[in-house]
Design an enzyme around this catalytic site. Structure first.
Site, PDB file in Angstrom:
ATOM      1  N   GLY A 189       0.796  -1.222   0.000  1.00  9.28           N
ATOM      2  CA  GLY A 189       0.000   0.000   0.000  1.00  9.28           C
ATOM      3  C   GLY A 189       0.826   1.268   0.000  1.00  9.28           C
ATOM      4  N   ASP A 193       4.142   1.513  -1.443  1.00  5.94           N
ATOM      5  CA  ASP A 193       4.792   1.610  -2.755  1.00  5.94           C
ATOM      6  C   ASP A 193       3.910   0.900  -3.787  1.00  5.94           C
ATOM      7  OD1 ASP A 193       6.518   1.984  -4.815  1.00  5.94           O
ATOM      8  OD2 ASP A 193       8.096   0.658  -4.074  1.00  5.94           O
ATOM      9  N   ASN A 245      -8.073   4.638   5.176  1.00  7.35           N
ATOM     10  CA  ASN A 245      -7.877   4.899   3.744  1.00  7.35           C
ATOM     11  C   ASN A 245      -8.967   4.213   2.936  1.00  7.35           C
ATOM     12  OD1 ASN A 245      -6.767   2.739   1.645  1.00  7.35           O
ATOM     13  ND2 ASN A 245      -6.107   2.078   3.692  1.00  7.35           N
ATOM     14  N   ARG A 246      -9.349   4.897   1.864  1.00  4.53           N
ATOM     15  CA  ARG A 246     -10.223   4.263   0.867  1.00  4.53           C
ATOM     16  C   ARG A 246      -9.636   4.567  -0.520  1.00  4.53           C
ATOM     17  NH1 ARG A 246     -13.981   8.046   3.303  1.00  4.53           N
ATOM     18  NH2 ARG A 246     -14.105   9.981   2.117  1.00  4.53           N
ATOM     19  N   PHE A 263      -7.090   0.904  -4.636  1.00 10.81           N
ATOM     20  CA  PHE A 263      -6.098   0.330  -5.568  1.00 10.81           C
ATOM     21  C   PHE A 263      -5.741   1.287  -6.709  1.00 10.81           C
ATOM     22  CE2 PHE A 263      -7.638  -4.363  -4.743  1.00 10.81           C
ATOM     23  CZ  PHE A 263      -7.094  -4.308  -3.473  1.00 10.81           C
ATOM     24  N   ASN A 294      -4.310 -10.626  -2.864  1.00  6.79           N
ATOM     25  CA  ASN A 294      -5.036  -9.780  -1.912  1.00  6.79           C
ATOM     26  C   ASN A 294      -6.532  -9.897  -2.169  1.00  6.79           C
ATOM     27  OD1 ASN A 294      -5.987  -7.824  -0.192  1.00  6.79           O
ATOM     28  ND2 ASN A 294      -5.168  -6.099  -1.351  1.00  6.79           N
ATOM     29  N   SER A 322      -8.909  -6.197   0.853  1.00  4.60           N
ATOM     30  CA  SER A 322      -9.055  -4.743   0.981  1.00  4.60           C
ATOM     31  C   SER A 322     -10.527  -4.374   0.959  1.00  4.60           C
ATOM     32  CB  SER A 322      -8.318  -4.030  -0.161  1.00  4.60           C
ATOM     33  OG  SER A 322      -6.946  -4.174   0.013  1.00  4.60           O
ATOM     34  N   ASN A 351     -11.865  -1.633  -0.023  1.00  2.62           N
ATOM     35  CA  ASN A 351     -12.192  -0.492  -0.882  1.00  2.62           C
ATOM     36  C   ASN A 351     -12.473  -0.836  -2.346  1.00  2.62           C
ATOM     37  OD1 ASN A 351     -11.806   1.319   1.320  1.00  2.62           O
ATOM     38  ND2 ASN A 351      -9.610   0.977   1.077  1.00  2.62           N
ATOM     39  N   THR A 352     -12.479  -2.123  -2.666  1.00  4.69           N
ATOM     40  CA  THR A 352     -12.925  -2.551  -3.995  1.00  4.69           C
ATOM     41  C   THR A 352     -14.201  -3.355  -3.767  1.00  4.69           C
ATOM     42  OG1 THR A 352     -10.688  -2.650  -4.898  1.00  4.69           O
ATOM     43  CG2 THR A 352     -12.363  -3.973  -6.021  1.00  4.69           C
ATOM     44  N   LYS A 392      -3.555 -12.852   1.453  1.00  5.78           N
ATOM     45  CA  LYS A 392      -3.675 -11.847   2.523  1.00  5.78           C
ATOM     46  C   LYS A 392      -5.130 -11.723   2.936  1.00  5.78           C
ATOM     47  CE  LYS A 392      -2.432  -7.111   3.769  1.00  5.78           C
ATOM     48  NZ  LYS A 392      -1.620  -5.945   3.392  1.00  5.78           N
ATOM     49  N   ASN A 395      -5.091  -7.395   6.817  1.00  4.57           N
ATOM     50  CA  ASN A 395      -5.316  -6.129   6.125  1.00  4.57           C
ATOM     51  C   ASN A 395      -5.979  -5.134   7.102  1.00  4.57           C
ATOM     52  OD1 ASN A 395      -5.754  -4.262   3.931  1.00  4.57           O
ATOM     53  ND2 ASN A 395      -5.657  -6.032   2.567  1.00  4.57           N
ATOM     54  N   TYR A 431       2.943  -0.551   8.151  1.00  2.67           N
ATOM     55  CA  TYR A 431       2.804   0.604   7.268  1.00  2.67           C
ATOM     56  C   TYR A 431       2.484   1.850   8.098  1.00  2.67           C
ATOM     57  CZ  TYR A 431       0.890   3.560   3.469  1.00  2.67           C
ATOM     58  OH  TYR A 431       0.631   4.583   2.595  1.00  2.67           O
ATOM     59  N   THR A 432       1.373   1.827   8.843  1.00  4.47           N
ATOM     60  CA  THR A 432       0.916   3.028   9.545  1.00  4.47           C
ATOM     61  C   THR A 432       1.998   3.566  10.491  1.00  4.47           C
ATOM     62  OG1 THR A 432      -1.353   2.243   9.363  1.00  4.47           O
ATOM     63  CG2 THR A 432      -0.937   3.943  11.014  1.00  4.47           C
TER      64      THR A 432
HETATM   65  C1  FMN Z   1      -2.876   4.102   3.044  1.00 12.16           C
HETATM   66  C2  FMN Z   1      -2.893   2.600   3.050  1.00 12.16           C
HETATM   67  C3  FMN Z   1      -3.006   1.907   1.859  1.00 12.16           C
HETATM   68  C4  FMN Z   1      -3.005   0.525   1.853  1.00 12.16           C
HETATM   69  N1  FMN Z   1      -3.088  -0.136   0.671  1.00 12.16           N
HETATM   70  C5  FMN Z   1      -3.019  -1.490   0.657  1.00 12.16           C
HETATM   71  C6  FMN Z   1      -3.029  -2.195  -0.562  1.00 12.16           C
HETATM   72  O1  FMN Z   1      -3.061  -1.610  -1.641  1.00 12.16           O
HETATM   73  N2  FMN Z   1      -2.983  -3.545  -0.511  1.00 12.16           N
HETATM   74  C7  FMN Z   1      -2.925  -4.246   0.671  1.00 12.16           C
HETATM   75  O2  FMN Z   1      -2.854  -5.473   0.652  1.00 12.16           O
HETATM   76  N3  FMN Z   1      -2.899  -3.593   1.845  1.00 12.16           N
HETATM   77  C8  FMN Z   1      -2.947  -2.250   1.859  1.00 12.16           C
HETATM   78  N4  FMN Z   1      -2.928  -1.584   3.048  1.00 12.16           N
HETATM   79  C9  FMN Z   1      -2.950  -2.368   4.301  1.00 12.16           C
HETATM   80  C10 FMN Z   1      -1.570  -2.582   4.896  1.00 12.16           C
HETATM   81  O3  FMN Z   1      -0.740  -3.315   4.049  1.00 12.16           O
HETATM   82  C11 FMN Z   1      -1.685  -3.315   6.237  1.00 12.16           C
HETATM   83  O4  FMN Z   1      -2.181  -4.618   6.010  1.00 12.16           O
HETATM   84  C12 FMN Z   1      -2.606  -2.604   7.221  1.00 12.16           C
HETATM   85  O5  FMN Z   1      -2.486  -1.210   7.102  1.00 12.16           O
HETATM   86  C13 FMN Z   1      -2.312  -2.981   8.667  1.00 12.16           C
HETATM   87  O6  FMN Z   1      -0.968  -2.662   9.003  1.00 12.16           O
HETATM   88  P1  FMN Z   1      -0.545  -1.302   9.769  1.00 12.16           P
HETATM   89  O7  FMN Z   1      -1.437  -1.197  10.976  1.00 12.16           O
HETATM   90  O8  FMN Z   1       0.901  -1.499  10.108  1.00 12.16           O
HETATM   91  O9  FMN Z   1      -0.753  -0.201   8.807  1.00 12.16           O
HETATM   92  C14 FMN Z   1      -2.921  -0.192   3.084  1.00 12.16           C
HETATM   93  C15 FMN Z   1      -2.799   0.516   4.274  1.00 12.16           C
HETATM   94  C16 FMN Z   1      -2.785   1.886   4.284  1.00 12.16           C
HETATM   95  C17 FMN Z   1      -2.647   2.618   5.592  1.00 12.16           C
END
Ligand code: FMN
Length: 355
Positions: free
Chosen positions: A68, A70, A116-117, A120, A178, A181, A183-184, A219, A248, A316-317
């Site tokens: 998410g 990169d 986030n929404r 993709f 995946n 998510s 948002n799809t 995932k 996720n 990530y967060t």
């Molecule tokens: C802004 C944002 C975008 C994300 N986009 C994706 C994504 O495209 N695909 C995916 O599998 N997870 C995506 N995630 C989820 C993260 O990979 C992760 O599973 C989730 O945020 C929980 O981890 P964290 O609490 O460390 O952020 C996204 C998370 C954030 C915050």
């Protein structure tokens, strides 16, 4: 220092603008050979005790960047140089798509969380393949996370994933399907075993067909009922997958004030992510590689996930709230803690508190 920059500067700007600017800077670092090598030498995990092997891949440490951040595989080398042991790029879809309308990214600083929404937003599998084929200069382990193109109907989801897998599996150290998510529209329905089986079977055929046989993981969402977590685990074993990434973002809003729609990540998802990890471990033992993600903030969280049975941990967060030295700090502190406990190999602690 980063906390000051975050509160005084970054938090005053739109989160997505900050993200794009950051990624642009990191892309620059990725294409600057001398600097990226210097940064890598200083910040990437080097302690032999941190090395860990999973599905035949040698990772320099257990802590990597979750999907998410990169989305288009533009800054893999920079993120590796900053100390992430692996970088999961994506989610990438077969066709380029813009994602949802802005605003679509929200900071919940008081909760150390994000909603986030994004939906993709990405330049598509072809563009990602071109970006990945340019990765060189610093050692980088790349996971490629693929998802369904929004306009493709659920009935054609398998072909859509297979198209992405065909382009990207040969360039990935591991591949992730995946289906989690929020948002799809309809994506998470694919977690139901009767839909997931044909999907994973088809993608696995592609992954198995690459010269080095690309490891395949799925995932999952934290919002799955416990029985559904078990069902996915059983399916992963049945199909011979290499691992599961849990979790996720969540659609739950428990404990947070915001009612923005989208996926919630960070501290509020920590407890459930750990719970799902524990459930998976008790179901599959060490027969699958478990990758734990969700609410990881510091070395204590990483330690806890390893003990609970994760071979790899992602975040990530935390990067938003702790800054660019986050992964380096976690790996350094982890190595120190291992020494303090007389642990010389991560295998000694992975799953140690699992039931
Ligand atoms: C802004 C944002 C975008 C994300 N986009 C994706 C994504 O495209 N695909 C995916 O599998 N997870 C995506 N995630 C989820 C993260 O990979 C992760 O599973 C989730 O945020 C929980 O981890 P964290 O609490 O460390 O952020 C996204 C998370 C954030 C915050």
């Amino acid at each position: 220092m980063y906390r000051f920059v975050f509160t005084q500067v970054l938090s005053r700007f739109d989160p997505e603008d900050v993200h794009h600017l950051t990624v642009r800077g990191l892309r620059l670092l990725s294409v600057t050979p001398v600097v990226k090598k210097l940064v890598h030498r200083r910040l990437a995990p080097r302690d032999p005790a941190l090395r860990v092997q999973a599905f035949g891949v040698h990772f320099p440490g257990p802590f990597g960047l979750a999907a998410g951040f990169d989305k288009d595989a533009g800054c893999v080398e920079a993120m590796s140089a900053l100390g992430f042991s692996h970088v999961e790029v994506g989610t990438i879809t077969a066709h380029a798509q813009p994602g949802n309308a802005r605003p679509r990214l929200f900071r919940l600083a008081g909760d150390r969380a994000i909603i986030n929404r994004m939906g993709f937003n990405n330049a598509g599998a072809g563009a990602a393949a071109r970006a990945l084929s340019r990765v060189r200069g610093v050692p980088a382990i790349v996971g490629v996370n693929i998802g369904k193109t929004k306009v493709v109907p659920e009935s054609e989801a398998v072909q859509d994933y297979v198209a992405s897998a065909g382009e990207l599996a040969p360039l990935a150290d591991y591949l992730v399907v995946n289906v989690s998510s929020p948002n799809t529209p309809g994506l998470r329905n694919l977690q139901a075993v009767e839909l997931l089986r044909p999907l994973l079977k088809a993608v696995k055929e592609v992954a198995d067909g690459t010269p080095k046989r690309t490891p395949l993981l799925v995932k999952i969402a934290p919002d799955l009922a416990d029985e559904d977590v078990d069902a996915v685990a059983d399916l992963a074993l049945e199909l011979g997958l290499d691992g599961i990434i849990a979790t996720n973002t969540t659609i739950s809003r428990e404990g947070v004030a915001s009612t923005e729609t989208g996926g919630l990540s960070g501290r509020p998802v920590k407890a459930r992510s750990l719970e799902v990890l524990r459930r998976l471990r008790s179901r599959v033992g060490d027969r699958l590689v478990l990758v734990s993600v969700g609410g990881v903030e510091d070395v204590d969280d990483v330690w806890e996930r390893l003990l609970a049975g994760a071979t790899l941990v992602q975040g990530y967060t935390g990067l938003i709230y702790h800054g660019p030295l986050w992964a380096n700090r976690i790996h350094r502190q982890l190595a120190r803690r291992m020494r303090r406990h007389g642990v010389t190999d991560l295998r000694e602690i992975i799953g140690r508190t699992a039931s």
